[in-house]
Design an enzyme around this catalytic site. Structure first.
Site, PDB file in Angstrom:
ATOM      1  N   ALA A  58      -6.141  -4.038   6.501  1.00 27.51           N
ATOM      2  CA  ALA A  58      -7.227  -3.056   6.448  1.00 27.51           C
ATOM      3  C   ALA A  58      -8.556  -3.662   5.978  1.00 27.51           C
ATOM      4  CB  ALA A  58      -6.831  -1.891   5.554  1.00 27.51           C
ATOM      5  N   PHE A 115       0.851  -1.184   0.000  1.00 20.93           N
ATOM      6  CA  PHE A 115       0.000   0.000   0.000  1.00 20.93           C
ATOM      7  C   PHE A 115       0.895   1.245   0.000  1.00 20.93           C
ATOM      8  CE2 PHE A 115      -2.667   3.125   2.287  1.00 20.93           C
ATOM      9  CZ  PHE A 115      -3.727   3.156   1.410  1.00 20.93           C
TER      10      PHE A 115
END
Ligand SMILES: *Cc1c(COP(=O)(O)O)cnc(C)c1O
Length: 458
Positions: free
Chosen positions: A217, A124
């Protein structure tokens, strides 16, 4: 007839949606230097910039906030959260942090040094930022198939185990402090990682003695995809799948702003007590005492409740179902979208949408701007701007992809809003060939430049 899937909630409170004229939007985006992050939220009609921290909390979360315990140390809210984290993930040791990147900061402070390699699937952007900031190198071992826009493979977020093993084999153990795998793989288009793949990574981690962490996440969305797509998991509950997923990892970082449906918060969890102790020192320096770590008691309470709600099958089915609803609408009107559809977002291939704009002129950003001007819809560029410059050569780094991401906030918009978005994008596609040139960078930051970059039209 089979009854359709419905949202497992009804609406108790509403918030205004702002509308504007095309002329206003043209002016606002110019004044924003063509950067979506510079727009004010009341200049946006439908905000699909991110699904991070933008979800709607439930009445139970709000009422849990009222019960927040703001004691500096040992607050009941901390223990509520600790119980929820342990029940849902299985990890006994955890540290609250103010958001996901703070969890990364704490973990990497304890693990990383200059020159290290951190293999995984696509990192990410904040993960990559934290690794490169420490002069270490993220190594993307995602399966090649991930870059094929239409390949129907159900797990395009997977790690290529061959690529991973070559990195582990070819480098000294001391240079690889951990493997980090992101579930779902956001950068590859919100694509899930299979349980079989996670198991394979675990065996490589064991073989080479390297700790394995999950950047989690969207762990619940990933579990929903495993349940719907992976053989042997159809009959398992989301909670059982989540527990199994985490059982293969040595720890996790979490941005609670995603699948835990809170507006702010995060945590890092560990299996190993010694590493937890080492990380605790950094948590205290960067975040706060270990029983609050950057979060208020009320926010820890809302997060604990959100972890339970976010792992409900009914909720996940309506959430991922809404993303799919938008994806199908766009696909059916001929928009080039990444398939299978991701869990949290629809990704448009800007290279096919605007083939006349070269990568150096940021076609995905051009498309974001066109979609904003058309319908006041805010989206995110995942392309050359976000890929940053190479930290050594300072050349623009091409990720090979130019994507526009329409990320759907959780429990916020209705399917009618999705129809509006699909129509706006379709309108843009009808005049796409009249867009002749892209953008030039006027100003940029040395790292994570997409947040603050300023552009001008060529
Ligand atoms: C959002 C996100 C992060 C960073 O979390 P923040 O809460 O935004 O700091 C890290 N990894 C993934 C996969 C994310 O989606």
């Amino acid at each position: 007839m089979q009854l359709p899937f419905i949202e497992p909630y009804k609406i108790k409170m509403v918030e205004q949606v702002y509308t504007s004229t095309r002329d206003q939007r043209e002016k606002w985006i110019r004044e924003s230097r063509y950067n979506m992050f510079n727009l004010r939220s009341d200049q946006v009609t439908i905000d699909l910039l991110t699904d991070s921290g933008t979800g709607a909390m439930s009445d139970r979360q709000w009422s849990a906030m009222m019960m927040g315990d703001e004691s500096y140390a040992g607050a009941s809210s901390f223990y509520n959260l600790k119980n929820a984290v342990e029940e849902i993930t299985g990890f006994r040791f955890f540290l609250p942090t103010h958001q996901g990147r703070a969890a990364e900061n704490v973990l990497f402070s304890a693990l990383l040094k200059e020159g290290d390699l951190v293999p995984g699937n696509s990192h990410f952007d904040t993960t990559k930022g934290h690794i490169e900031f420490r002069k270490a190198v993220p190594v993307d071992c995602t399966v090649d198939i991930a870059s094929d826009f239409e390949d129907p493979d159900p797990f395009k977020g997977n790690v290529d185990l061959g690529k991973l093993e070559r990195i582990l084999e070819g480098n000294p153990r001391e240079k690889i402090p951990c493997i980090i795998v992101t579930i779902t793989n956001n950068t590859a288009g919100g694509q899930p990682v299979s349980m079989a793949n996670i198991r394979g990574i675990r065996s490589l981690a064991d073989k080479y003695g390297i700790p394995f962490f999950l950047d989690s996440a969207r762990f619940a969305e990933n579990a929903w995809f495993i349940k719907s797509r992976e053989k042997g998991y159809e009959g398992k509950s989301i909670r059982e799948i989540v527990l199994e997923l985490f059982s293969y990892a040595d720890g996790m970082t979490m941005s609670s702003k995603k699948d835990a449906i809170v507006n702010m918060g995060g945590f890092v969890a560990f299996r190993d007590e010694e590493l937890f102790r080492k990380a605790s020192a950094y948590n205290i320096v960067y975040e706060g005492f270990i029983t609050y770590g950057g979060m208020s008691g009320r926010d820890m309470n809302a997060l604990a409740q959100g972890l339970y709600e976010g792992t409900s099958f009914e909720y996940l089915s309506s959430r991922i179902g809404q993303v799919e609803y938008l994806g199908k609408k766009m696909r059916d009107s001929g928009i080039p979208v990444l398939q299978p559809f991701g869990g949290h977002a629809i990704f448009i291939d800007a290279k096919r949408f605007l083939p006349q704009i070269p990568d150096e002129e940021f076609p995905a950003q051009v498309l974001c701007v066109e979609i904003y001007i058309e319908g006041g819809i805010r989206s995110a560029e995942i392309g050359t701007l976000m890929a940053d410059r190479d930290p050594v050569t300072r050349e623009n780094r091409s990720s090979g992809r130019e994507l526009v991401r329409l990320a759907i906030p959780r429990r916020v918009y209705t399917d009618n809003h999705m129809d509006y978005v699909a129509t706006a994008v379709r309108n843009v596609s009808e005049h796409a060939s009249s867009v002749r040139r892209g953008f030039r960078i006027v100003r940029e930051a040395p790292i994570l430049r997409h947040f603050t970059v300023e552009l001008e039209r060529l």
